[in-house]
Enzyme design. Sequence first.
Site, mmCIF file in Angstrom:
data_model
loop_
_atom_site.group_PDB
_atom_site.id
_atom_site.type_symbol
_atom_site.label_atom_id
_atom_site.label_comp_id
_atom_site.label_asym_id
_atom_site.label_seq_id
_atom_site.Cartn_x
_atom_site.Cartn_y
_atom_site.Cartn_z
ATOM 1 N N HIS A 78 -9.251 28.574 56.533
ATOM 2 C CA HIS A 78 -8.179 28.226 57.473
ATOM 3 C C HIS A 78 -7.398 29.480 57.887
ATOM 4 C CE1 HIS A 78 -4.966 25.461 59.036
ATOM 5 N NE2 HIS A 78 -4.244 26.560 58.844
ATOM 6 N N GLU A 79 -6.895 30.211 56.913
ATOM 7 C CA GLU A 79 -6.090 31.396 57.228
ATOM 8 C C GLU A 79 -6.938 32.472 57.898
ATOM 9 O OE1 GLU A 79 -3.035 31.066 57.204
ATOM 10 O OE2 GLU A 79 -2.973 29.239 55.994
ATOM 11 N N HIS B 273 -6.987 31.915 61.547
ATOM 12 C CA HIS B 273 -5.806 32.516 62.179
ATOM 13 C C HIS B 273 -6.022 34.023 62.331
ATOM 14 C CE1 HIS B 273 -3.182 29.090 62.369
ATOM 15 N NE2 HIS B 273 -3.116 28.907 61.065
ATOM 16 N N HIS C 294 -8.069 34.897 65.253
ATOM 17 C CA HIS C 294 -7.260 34.736 66.468
ATOM 18 C C HIS C 294 -6.467 36.012 66.732
ATOM 19 C CE1 HIS C 294 -4.730 31.533 68.856
ATOM 20 N NE2 HIS C 294 -5.414 32.338 69.652
#
Length: 694
Positions: free
Chosen positions: A486-487, A490, A493
């Site tokens: 999940h992180e 990010h 991104h």
Amino acid sequence: MKKAITIFLFLTFFYNMTQANPFLKKYNTLHETVPFDKIKISDYEPAFEKGMQEQMKEIQDIINNPQAPTFENTIVAFERSGQILSRVSSVFYNINSAETNDEIMEISQRISPKMSEHSNNITLNEKLFARVKTVYDQKDKLNLNVENNMLLQKFYDSFANNGANLSAKDKETYRELTKKLSKLTLDFGQNALKETNRYELLLTANQLDGLPESFREASAAKAKSKGKEGWMVDLTAPSYAPFMKYSTNRDLRKQLYIAYNTRCAKGDDLDNRKILEDIANVRLQIAQLLGYKSYADYVLVRRMAKNPDNVYKLLNQLLEAYKPTALGEVKEVQGFAIGMEKKNIDIMPWDWSFYSEKLKDAKFDVNDEMTRPYFELENVKKGVFGLATELYGITFKKNPKISVYNSEVDAYEVFDANGQYLAVLYTDFFPRNGKRAGAWMTEYKGQYKEKGKDSRPHVSLVMNFTRPTETKPALLTYDEVRTFLHEFGHGLHGMFANGTYESLSGTNVYRDFVELPSQIMENFLTEKAFLDRFAVHYKTGEKIPAELVNKLIAASNFNTGYACLRQLSFGFLDMAWHTISKPYTGDVISFETEATKSTQILPVVPETCTGSAFSHIFSGGYAAGYYGYKWAEVLDADAYAAFKADGIFSKAIAAKFRENVLSKGGTEDPMQLYVRFRGQEPTIDALLKRNGIK
């Protein structure tokens, strides 16, 4: 003569101080990374002061420019202002989350009102806004490209929604309210951290029943580090969650549950309930001062949801779809518990994890202790990094010469498929007393382009995973691996950012769009082809058995209804506090009970309070935005369907996702970006299918 000498000595001291302060000059390091090894705590406040002074000089230069306002001399000039302040802020606020101490928290208390005042001095500056408005009023004639138009719109909205159009009297009111809110949110977060850190439960040998060996070893190490005998449990995730899942001691589970769920709600010096109420009321005052009915109305104008009605529509759609499943899951766990205990038992919240885990083990014959040996942290890193290499061609090179803020932190240079430098990535995996709970991605420097140079980002991933012990490396749970993915999403991104302006690059997107790149990565964890690439036994090197992988995949939707309603309860609570239209002065716990009653499928424990330690919405950036996690699930399920259709390692789909989502940041409307990638607007159908609801 004495006076002249005194002035000379002062100026010499000031010159030496500023020359020695790392924040006040360009970093002379590889990729201009933060020189953590040269930063002293005493550097922060002078750098903040200097940074604010310099930015105000830059603002004055914009205002006093004799030329007519243009996009370049006003909007771009404003975007480029405040570099010193940006340098010190990015480091200080990140350190205050990941490596804080009493001295840093005291500085934050002093800096917070000054930064709030500084921000107000800019957004409430009538002459600056007049120049911005002049450019904005001409936007249809300027032939701006999409990105420039977005920057202009963002700045105009920022001024307009932060009081620029208010009367002189109302501007002063706005100043006072924002300063007050800044202090309140800071106090809230610090109280939550202190309350989490100060709780310790020391176990004796006869209180360890059911706890896995790995947990016992970690708890013994924790006790030893505090100079105590026995086994220590606390409220950090790697300690609290396994204890609730495995301990057979129901009384201790209840004790720990109450401790966790009454954080900052005990009527003592760290009680956040009055602060919570004040935050909600001050936010309401600000919103109504700016002409909005509620704080949610004020915030959601700049979100994909647009208004509270659309948020409630989503929450209620999901509630209707998932609640029957959730009620069935509770009934099943209840029946299993009765059968296991050979007596009637009412499932309480402190029982849920324990009996759910036992039922999951019985149904699927899979649990964390079976999978941990295959999720050794170093192997997981290879798997996660390797996935990015497979999809996007990027590679990671650890560089110990890059300075870090703690010896446990690693720094990597990241290179694109063509070998070109792409980013710096910091990873920080384990809990410490100075680190707040949870997991997050942040940046020490965002990406931007200026004078033909692409200035690449410095991204940080911060987590709180199971520590290694004296006899074992760090062996992660399945959920911890999911958190890493999940992180890391990010992080991608941020690392793939390819914009002109830092304020629009990377994760600087609408709050309800920011979780798409992170949550789409979680999907890979239910793919055998992905697990087979890195999940090997830390001792034998044996690949994770196909049977175990199949069990993990089969169990991936276990209690999905309950999990959804838990997230919905947070979303409803967030919206309830931020849709109030008049100040609230009642009981915080009663308010919470009413706001979340539709999602409660287990007995409510009267003294517990989620909101009092809910840092996401009361000291983070998710106020009137927590629903975004569920909205992002709708997006990520729909988006991942494209990968499934073309092959999960499809380079073509990955390139399309990078081009239209990951690299674009906030340079365009997010729905337009999504439709360009997917070819359609998302529906909840893909999510319902993925979760087995439909």
